[in-house]
Write a protein that holds these residues in place. Structure first.
Motif, PDB file in Angstrom:
ATOM      1  N   HIS A   1      56.247 -10.303  40.422  1.00 28.11           N
ATOM      2  CA  HIS A   1      57.092 -10.210  39.227  1.00 28.11           C
ATOM      3  C   HIS A   1      58.453  -9.623  39.582  1.00 28.11           C
ATOM      4  N   PRO A   2      59.501 -10.051  38.876  1.00 33.51           N
ATOM      5  CA  PRO A   2      60.822  -9.444  39.091  1.00 33.51           C
ATOM      6  C   PRO A   2      60.756  -7.948  38.796  1.00 33.51           C
ATOM      7  N   ARG A   3      61.403  -7.161  39.642  1.00 30.22           N
ATOM      8  CA  ARG A   3      61.406  -5.702  39.471  1.00 30.22           C
ATOM      9  C   ARG A   3      62.234  -5.281  38.259  1.00 30.22           C
ATOM     10  N   ARG A   4      61.822  -4.201  37.625  1.00 31.27           N
ATOM     11  CA  ARG A   4      62.608  -3.559  36.572  1.00 31.27           C
ATOM     12  C   ARG A   4      63.734  -2.778  37.242  1.00 31.27           C
ATOM     13  N   CYS A   5      64.783  -2.492  36.501  1.00 35.48           N
ATOM     14  CA  CYS A   5      65.887  -1.663  37.005  1.00 35.48           C
ATOM     15  C   CYS A   5      65.513  -0.202  36.797  1.00 35.48           C
ATOM     16  N   MET A   6      65.373   0.523  37.889  1.00 37.08           N
ATOM     17  CA  MET A   6      64.908   1.900  37.822  1.00 37.08           C
ATOM     18  C   MET A   6      66.014   2.928  38.075  1.00 37.08           C
ATOM     19  N   ALA A   7      67.258   2.484  38.134  1.00 30.81           N
ATOM     20  CA  ALA A   7      68.406   3.384  38.245  1.00 30.81           C
ATOM     21  C   ALA A   7      69.400   2.990  37.155  1.00 30.81           C
ATOM     22  N   ALA A   8      70.067   3.985  36.589  1.00 32.82           N
ATOM     23  CA  ALA A   8      71.035   3.711  35.526  1.00 32.82           C
ATOM     24  C   ALA A   8      72.280   3.040  36.099  1.00 32.82           C
ATOM     25  N   PRO A   9      72.856   2.073  35.368  1.00 32.82           N
ATOM     26  CA  PRO A   9      74.105   1.453  35.828  1.00 32.82           C
ATOM     27  C   PRO A   9      75.254   2.446  35.659  1.00 32.82           C
ATOM     28  N   SER A  10      76.311   2.226  36.407  1.00 34.91           N
ATOM     29  CA  SER A  10      77.474   3.106  36.280  1.00 34.91           C
ATOM     30  C   SER A  10      78.746   2.292  36.462  1.00 34.91           C
ATOM     31  N   ALA A  11      79.810   2.771  35.823  1.00 36.86           N
ATOM     32  CA  ALA A  11      81.128   2.152  35.935  1.00 36.86           C
ATOM     33  C   ALA A  11      82.139   3.161  35.400  1.00 36.86           C
ATOM     34  N   ALA A  12      83.404   2.896  35.620  1.00 34.81           N
ATOM     35  CA  ALA A  12      84.462   3.796  35.162  1.00 34.81           C
ATOM     36  C   ALA A  12      84.454   3.916  33.641  1.00 34.81           C
TER      37      ALA A  12
ATOM     38  N   VAL B   1      82.323   4.886  31.590  1.00 32.02           N
ATOM     39  CA  VAL B   1      81.070   4.556  30.916  1.00 32.02           C
ATOM     40  C   VAL B   1      80.306   5.857  30.680  1.00 32.02           C
ATOM     41  N   GLU B   2      79.741   6.010  29.484  1.00 34.77           N
ATOM     42  CA  GLU B   2      78.947   7.196  29.171  1.00 34.77           C
ATOM     43  C   GLU B   2      77.608   7.143  29.900  1.00 34.77           C
ATOM     44  N   ASP B   3      76.814   8.170  29.707  1.00 37.43           N
ATOM     45  CA  ASP B   3      75.496   8.280  30.334  1.00 37.43           C
ATOM     46  C   ASP B   3      74.643   7.053  29.965  1.00 37.43           C
ATOM     47  N   MET B   4      74.202   6.337  30.983  1.00 41.15           N
ATOM     48  CA  MET B   4      73.445   5.100  30.759  1.00 41.15           C
ATOM     49  C   MET B   4      71.970   5.251  31.172  1.00 41.15           C
ATOM     50  N   ARG B   5      71.461   6.493  31.192  1.00 43.19           N
ATOM     51  CA  ARG B   5      70.069   6.712  31.600  1.00 43.19           C
ATOM     52  C   ARG B   5      69.068   6.006  30.700  1.00 43.19           C
ATOM     53  N   SER B   6      69.464   5.680  29.479  1.00 46.08           N
ATOM     54  CA  SER B   6      68.552   4.962  28.577  1.00 46.08           C
ATOM     55  C   SER B   6      68.236   3.555  29.108  1.00 46.08           C
ATOM     56  N   CYS B   7      69.019   3.084  30.070  1.00 46.07           N
ATOM     57  CA  CYS B   7      68.799   1.750  30.652  1.00 46.07           C
ATOM     58  C   CYS B   7      67.707   1.757  31.730  1.00 46.07           C
ATOM     59  N   ILE B   8      67.308   2.942  32.193  1.00 49.62           N
ATOM     60  CA  ILE B   8      66.287   3.017  33.247  1.00 49.62           C
ATOM     61  C   ILE B   8      64.996   2.375  32.743  1.00 49.62           C
ATOM     62  N   GLY B   9      64.435   1.481  33.542  1.00 43.16           N
ATOM     63  CA  GLY B   9      63.211   0.770  33.185  1.00 43.16           C
ATOM     64  C   GLY B   9      63.453  -0.560  32.494  1.00 43.16           C
ATOM     65  N   THR B  10      64.711  -0.979  32.412  1.00 42.49           N
ATOM     66  CA  THR B  10      65.033  -2.262  31.780  1.00 42.49           C
ATOM     67  C   THR B  10      64.366  -3.402  32.559  1.00 42.49           C
ATOM     68  N   PRO B  11      63.641  -4.304  31.868  1.00 41.54           N
ATOM     69  CA  PRO B  11      63.007  -5.429  32.562  1.00 41.54           C
ATOM     70  C   PRO B  11      64.046  -6.393  33.138  1.00 41.54           C
ATOM     71  N   SER B  12      63.674  -7.071  34.185  1.00 42.64           N
ATOM     72  CA  SER B  12      64.552  -8.077  34.778  1.00 42.64           C
ATOM     73  C   SER B  12      64.873  -9.142  33.734  1.00 42.64           C
ATOM     74  N   GLY B  13      66.164  -9.484  33.622  1.00 44.88           N
ATOM     75  CA  GLY B  13      66.612 -10.484  32.666  1.00 44.88           C
ATOM     76  C   GLY B  13      67.085  -9.901  31.347  1.00 44.88           C
ATOM     77  N   ALA B  14      66.808  -8.596  31.121  1.00 44.48           N
ATOM     78  CA  ALA B  14      67.193  -7.972  29.854  1.00 44.48           C
ATOM     79  C   ALA B  14      68.577  -7.322  29.971  1.00 44.48           C
ATOM     80  N   ILE B  15      69.237  -7.199  28.819  1.00 45.89           N
ATOM     81  CA  ILE B  15      70.584  -6.630  28.741  1.00 45.89           C
ATOM     82  C   ILE B  15      70.499  -5.160  28.361  1.00 45.89           C
ATOM     83  N   CYS B  16      71.383  -4.356  28.966  1.00 46.84           N
ATOM     84  CA  CYS B  16      71.579  -2.976  28.560  1.00 46.84           C
ATOM     85  C   CYS B  16      73.038  -2.874  28.121  1.00 46.84           C
ATOM     86  N   ARG B  17      73.241  -2.549  26.868  1.00 48.31           N
ATOM     87  CA  ARG B  17      74.594  -2.500  26.309  1.00 48.31           C
ATOM     88  C   ARG B  17      75.398  -1.347  26.902  1.00 48.31           C
ATOM     89  N   THR B  18      76.631  -1.641  27.258  1.00 45.95           N
ATOM     90  CA  THR B  18      77.535  -0.654  27.832  1.00 45.95           C
ATOM     91  C   THR B  18      77.984   0.333  26.757  1.00 45.95           C
TER      92      THR B  18
END
Length: 129
Positions: free
Chosen positions: A76-87, A89-106
């Motif tokens: 199975h495609p791996r889930r994203c287990m690290a939060a995304p980051s960019a200039a 951008v606020e704390d994105m830890r809520s994105c940890i565990g996002t399934p492959s193919g799913a969107i996490c809103r910036t």
């Protein structure tokens, strides 16, 4: 020793040790997105073979042989287990565990707006669009 079955005067005669045993798996198993599985051949019936998946995928289930037939575990495609980051951008830890193919809103800092969202792709976040 040689084992045989013969008909003698209308009666079946079995030599010592003649019996039926479960067939081994002699074909290379097929698991989509798995790494090479040639080392699994031959595998006796009832035994398992360890398998790894391609980068970005993780094994689900056990690869085992039963009477000459492989079961069907998956990669199975791996889930994203690290939060995304960019200039900015606020704390994105809520994105940890996002399934492959799913969107996490910036989530942007005050006074900023997002130009794209993050998409989890096989264990890594990429920007959509």
């Amino acid at each position: 020793t040689y084992r045989s079955i013969a008909c003698n005067h209308g009666q079946w005669m079995y030599s010592t040790g003649a019996r039926c045993i479960p067939a081994p798996c002699l074909a290379v198993p097929v698991v989509r997105h798995a790494a090479s599985l040639e080392a699994c051949v031959p595998t006796p019936s009832g035994d398992e073979c360890n398998y790894d998946c391609e980068e970005g995928y993780e094994p689900v289930g056990v690869l085992s042989c039963y009477e000459g037939v492989w079961n069907q575990p998956t990669c199975h495609p791996r889930r994203c287990m690290a939060a995304p980051s960019a200039a900015d951008v606020e704390d994105m830890r809520s994105c940890i565990g996002t399934p492959s193919g799913a969107i996490c809103r910036t989530k942007c800092s005050s006074g900023r707006r997002p130009t794209a969202n993050f998409v989890c792709q096989n264990g890594r976040f990429i920007t959509e669009g």
